[in-house]
Write an enzyme that holds these catalytic residues in place. Structure first.
Site, PDB file in Angstrom:
ATOM      1  N   LYS A  37     -15.641   4.792   4.931  1.00 14.92           N
ATOM      2  CA  LYS A  37     -14.318   4.994   5.536  1.00 14.92           C
ATOM      3  C   LYS A  37     -13.399   5.749   4.568  1.00 14.92           C
ATOM      4  O   LYS A  37     -13.648   5.782   3.358  1.00 14.92           O
ATOM      5  CB  LYS A  37     -13.702   3.646   5.892  1.00 14.92           C
ATOM      6  CG  LYS A  37     -13.371   2.765   4.695  1.00 14.92           C
ATOM      7  CD  LYS A  37     -12.934   1.373   5.136  1.00 14.92           C
ATOM      8  CE  LYS A  37     -12.641   0.491   3.937  1.00 14.92           C
ATOM      9  NZ  LYS A  37     -12.484  -0.921   4.325  1.00 14.92           N
ATOM     10  N   ARG A 135      -6.239 -10.238  10.513  1.00 12.47           N
ATOM     11  CA  ARG A 135      -6.010  -8.821  10.812  1.00 12.47           C
ATOM     12  C   ARG A 135      -6.439  -8.561  12.252  1.00 12.47           C
ATOM     13  O   ARG A 135      -5.732  -8.941  13.167  1.00 12.47           O
ATOM     14  CB  ARG A 135      -6.760  -7.975   9.774  1.00 12.47           C
ATOM     15  CG  ARG A 135      -6.330  -6.549   9.690  1.00 12.47           C
ATOM     16  CD  ARG A 135      -6.838  -5.849   8.436  1.00 12.47           C
ATOM     17  NE  ARG A 135      -8.275  -5.930   8.250  1.00 12.47           N
ATOM     18  CZ  ARG A 135      -8.934  -5.400   7.208  1.00 12.47           C
ATOM     19  NH1 ARG A 135      -8.270  -4.772   6.273  1.00 12.47           N
ATOM     20  NH2 ARG A 135     -10.237  -5.504   7.107  1.00 12.47           N
ATOM     21  N   HIS A 164     -14.688 -10.942   8.376  1.00 11.17           N
ATOM     22  CA  HIS A 164     -14.360 -10.316   7.083  1.00 11.17           C
ATOM     23  C   HIS A 164     -13.739 -11.349   6.153  1.00 11.17           C
ATOM     24  O   HIS A 164     -12.766 -12.008   6.529  1.00 11.17           O
ATOM     25  CB  HIS A 164     -13.385  -9.164   7.342  1.00 11.17           C
ATOM     26  CG  HIS A 164     -13.141  -8.279   6.158  1.00 11.17           C
ATOM     27  ND1 HIS A 164     -14.164  -7.729   5.415  1.00 11.17           N
ATOM     28  CD2 HIS A 164     -11.983  -7.832   5.586  1.00 11.17           C
ATOM     29  CE1 HIS A 164     -13.636  -6.980   4.441  1.00 11.17           C
ATOM     30  NE2 HIS A 164     -12.334  -7.038   4.515  1.00 11.17           N
ATOM     31  N   ARG A 219     -21.802  -5.482   4.276  1.00 15.75           N
ATOM     32  CA  ARG A 219     -21.057  -4.221   4.235  1.00 15.75           C
ATOM     33  C   ARG A 219     -20.674  -3.876   2.794  1.00 15.75           C
ATOM     34  O   ARG A 219     -19.991  -4.643   2.132  1.00 15.75           O
ATOM     35  CB  ARG A 219     -19.800  -4.337   5.114  1.00 15.75           C
ATOM     36  CG  ARG A 219     -20.131  -4.707   6.556  1.00 15.75           C
ATOM     37  CD  ARG A 219     -18.891  -4.670   7.445  1.00 15.75           C
ATOM     38  NE  ARG A 219     -17.839  -5.571   7.021  1.00 15.75           N
ATOM     39  CZ  ARG A 219     -17.733  -6.837   7.396  1.00 15.75           C
ATOM     40  NH1 ARG A 219     -18.589  -7.386   8.232  1.00 15.75           N
ATOM     41  NH2 ARG A 219     -16.742  -7.588   6.944  1.00 15.75           N
ATOM     42  N   TYR A 265      10.577  15.117 -18.476  1.00 12.70           N
ATOM     43  CA  TYR A 265      11.712  14.810 -17.594  1.00 12.70           C
ATOM     44  C   TYR A 265      12.367  13.518 -18.041  1.00 12.70           C
ATOM     45  O   TYR A 265      11.687  12.538 -18.375  1.00 12.70           O
ATOM     46  CB  TYR A 265      11.223  14.641 -16.160  1.00 12.70           C
ATOM     47  CG  TYR A 265      10.799  15.946 -15.518  1.00 12.70           C
ATOM     48  CD1 TYR A 265      11.708  17.001 -15.386  1.00 12.70           C
ATOM     49  CD2 TYR A 265       9.507  16.112 -15.052  1.00 12.70           C
ATOM     50  CE1 TYR A 265      11.316  18.196 -14.795  1.00 12.70           C
ATOM     51  CE2 TYR A 265       9.111  17.291 -14.454  1.00 12.70           C
ATOM     52  CZ  TYR A 265      10.027  18.336 -14.329  1.00 12.70           C
ATOM     53  OH  TYR A 265       9.642  19.503 -13.752  1.00 12.70           O
ATOM     54  N   CYS A 311       4.354  14.502 -14.812  1.00 12.04           N
ATOM     55  CA  CYS A 311       4.987  15.497 -13.930  1.00 12.04           C
ATOM     56  C   CYS A 311       4.129  15.675 -12.668  1.00 12.04           C
ATOM     57  O   CYS A 311       3.089  15.049 -12.528  1.00 12.04           O
ATOM     58  CB  CYS A 311       5.109  16.844 -14.629  1.00 12.04           C
ATOM     59  SG  CYS A 311       5.801  16.774 -16.281  1.00 12.04           S
ATOM     60  N   MET A 312       4.583  16.553 -11.774  1.00 11.81           N
ATOM     61  CA  MET A 312       3.845  16.748 -10.526  1.00 11.81           C
ATOM     62  C   MET A 312       2.443  17.317 -10.790  1.00 11.81           C
ATOM     63  O   MET A 312       1.466  16.889 -10.172  1.00 11.81           O
ATOM     64  CB  MET A 312       4.614  17.694  -9.595  1.00 11.81           C
ATOM     65  CG  MET A 312       3.992  17.792  -8.209  1.00 11.81           C
ATOM     66  SD  MET A 312       4.815  18.967  -7.134  1.00 11.81           S
ATOM     67  CE  MET A 312       6.390  18.199  -6.858  1.00 11.81           C
ATOM     68  N   ASP A 313       2.339  18.266 -11.719  1.00 13.89           N
ATOM     69  CA  ASP A 313       1.073  18.983 -11.907  1.00 13.89           C
ATOM     70  C   ASP A 313       0.508  18.879 -13.313  1.00 13.89           C
ATOM     71  O   ASP A 313      -0.569  19.405 -13.574  1.00 13.89           O
ATOM     72  CB  ASP A 313       1.287  20.476 -11.596  1.00 13.89           C
ATOM     73  CG  ASP A 313       2.098  20.674 -10.343  1.00 13.89           C
ATOM     74  OD1 ASP A 313       1.622  20.224  -9.282  1.00 13.89           O
ATOM     75  OD2 ASP A 313       3.215  21.213 -10.416  1.00 13.89           O
TER      76      ASP A 313
HETATM   77  C1  LIG Z   1     -13.399  -1.749   3.639  1.00 15.31           C
HETATM   78  C2  LIG Z   1     -14.166  -2.819   4.284  1.00 15.31           C
HETATM   79  C3  LIG Z   1     -15.332  -3.316   3.685  1.00 15.31           C
HETATM   80  C4  LIG Z   1     -15.780  -2.911   2.307  1.00 15.31           C
HETATM   81  O1  LIG Z   1     -15.107  -3.668   1.333  1.00 15.31           O
HETATM   82  P1  LIG Z   1     -15.520  -3.525  -0.213  1.00 15.31           P
HETATM   83  O2  LIG Z   1     -14.708  -4.553  -0.889  1.00 15.31           O
HETATM   84  O3  LIG Z   1     -15.111  -2.143  -0.617  1.00 15.31           O
HETATM   85  O4  LIG Z   1     -16.979  -3.732  -0.282  1.00 15.31           O
HETATM   86  C5  LIG Z   1     -16.072  -4.233   4.383  1.00 15.31           C
HETATM   87  N1  LIG Z   1     -15.687  -4.655   5.610  1.00 15.31           N
HETATM   88  C6  LIG Z   1     -14.566  -4.216   6.210  1.00 15.31           C
HETATM   89  C7  LIG Z   1     -14.192  -4.736   7.558  1.00 15.31           C
HETATM   90  C8  LIG Z   1     -13.750  -3.291   5.561  1.00 15.31           C
HETATM   91  O5  LIG Z   1     -12.636  -2.866   6.147  1.00 15.31           O
END
Ligand SMILES: *Cc1c(COP(=O)(O)O)cnc(C)c1O
Length: 375
Positions: A37, A135, A164, A219, A265, A311-313
């Site tokens: 993602k 969530r 999660h 995951r 700055y 700075c910015m750059d």
């Molecule tokens: C981002 C995410 C993960 C991965 O989490 P990590 O801590 O980077 O392994 C797993 N499940 C869901 C739903 C997420 O949004």
């Protein structure tokens, strides 16, 4: 296009794949979903997913439908799960492209089923159970029973149930156990079991590597990219992740400062004695925020403090008289035997590696390595 500025973000694809393999073999052979993602945490999802696919990975997840569609021509028939909430009006794109969607509620599923009346094919669904993250997903048992009934539709391919953990990177198991219990109680409500059941992220994959449970998928996000989700997880000493990401540059200017001369700055820095200052072409427009002031980066093999405001750059560091224009600079990662952990860089700024990676702006070219060679 020329690449004049020497600043670049390096990603080692071999180390990334090693991490995937280490993590999946650690975790009772659960199928590992590669989380790509947000453009693979800012590192470049197309190249990373392509490399993983070519090495046998067939399960991916993105945050949005757009992100999933952008990867279809490199991950082909792989499962790709959208972790966020997709607008039901767009389910046809998911069906046409074999993208799996997260079902956050009964209401969402009903809307999708209406859409599906005029669409050929089946919609792949992973039902999200909220076990304590608060969530998306539902925890309500009655609602889950109703979702279970709706899933019987011939328009649905019920592929997964997931949840999660919100505190798996913490030092104790209390809240994880509470979530696991909530999850197990709710999985039981489903009259038929999907192919995949998953709750783990990087942290729990390491923390609960020896647990035997009914889940068959996990995951993997930040750990693929070579970082431990927290110090607690690193301290468990169960896995040795290979560093994947380095941010490097080169000195573009050096000058001598006399005691009392000021720079930057807001003239926030004054030379305490006669000293040398080197300028590095990276700044907050690249994602190195002003809060990095005071952190020590590597110039050659010297530890050099960022002095004055970023700075910015560009930014300035205090160095010795030995530093010359063109010398290597390492902000985090590894280069020529020098090392700075991204976690140290993140902790200094009161944040986490996830945020550091995601904030490296697109202006910084991503450079990929295979067999230690630049692609
Ligand atoms: C981002 C995410 C993960 C991965 O989490 P990590 O801590 O980077 O392994 C797993 N499940 C869901 C739903 C997420 O949004």
């Amino acid at each position: 296009m020329i690449n004049d500025r020497p600043t670049e973000l390096r990603v080692d694809l071999d180390e990334l794949l090693n991490n995937y393999n280490k993590l999946t073999s650690l975790n009772n052979k659960k199928t590992g979903i590669a989380i790509v993602k947000a453009d693979s945490y800012g590192l470049g999802a197309r190249i990373i997913a392509d490399h993983l696919y070519k090495n046998g990975v067939r399960h991916f997840a993105t945050a949005t439908l757009e992100e999933a569609l952008e990867l279809k021509d490199v991950i082909f028939d792989s499962m790709v799960l959208v972790l966020g909430v997709t607008n039901p009006q767009n389910v046809k794109y998911a069906v046409e492209n074999n993208v799996s969607l997260t079902c956050p509620s009964k209401e969402w599923l009903e809307k999708c089923l209406e859409e599906m009346e005029s669409i050929e094919g089946k919609l792949k669904i992973h039902v999200k159970i909220d076990t304590g993250m608060g969530r998306i997903g539902t925890s309500d048992k009655d609602e889950l029973v109703k979702i279970d009934k709706l899933l019987l539709s011939e328009k649905i391919d019920f592929e997964g149930i997931f949840s999660h953990y919100s505190n798996a990177d913490g030092s104790d198991n209390n809240y994880d156990d509470y979530q696991t219990k909530n999850f197990d109680e709710r999985i039981k409500l489903f009259t038929h079991k999907p192919k995949y059941i998953h709750i783990g992220n990087s942290a729990s994959t390491v923390k609960y590597s020896d647990r035997q449970d009914q889940y068959n998928m996990t995951r993997l996000g930040i750990s693929l990219y070579g970082c431990y989700p927290s110090e607690n997880i690193e301290k468990l000493d169960k896995i040795n992740l290979d560093p994947v990401v380095s941010l490097v540059s080169k000195v573009t200017h050096v000058k001598k400062f006399l005691k009392g001369e000021k720079l930057g700055y807001g003239v926030s820095y004054e030379a305490k004695e006669d000293e040398y200052i080197a300028t590095v072409p990276i700044g907050y427009a690249d994602g190195i925020l002003r809060r990095a002031q005071g952190f020590k980066i590597k110039v050659g093999s010297e530890d050099c403090e960022i002095v004055g405001r970023v700075c910015m750059d560009q930014l300035m560091v205090r160095c010795s008289e030995n530093i010359k224009v063109g010398d290597d600079v390492l902000i985090f990662g590894e280069n020529n035997g020098q090392k700075i952990s991204v976690d140290d860089f993140a902790t200094y700024q009161d944040t986490i590696s996830y945020e550091i990676f995601c904030c490296i702006n697109k202006r910084v070219p991503r450079v990929y390595y295979k067999n230690k060679m630049e692609l």
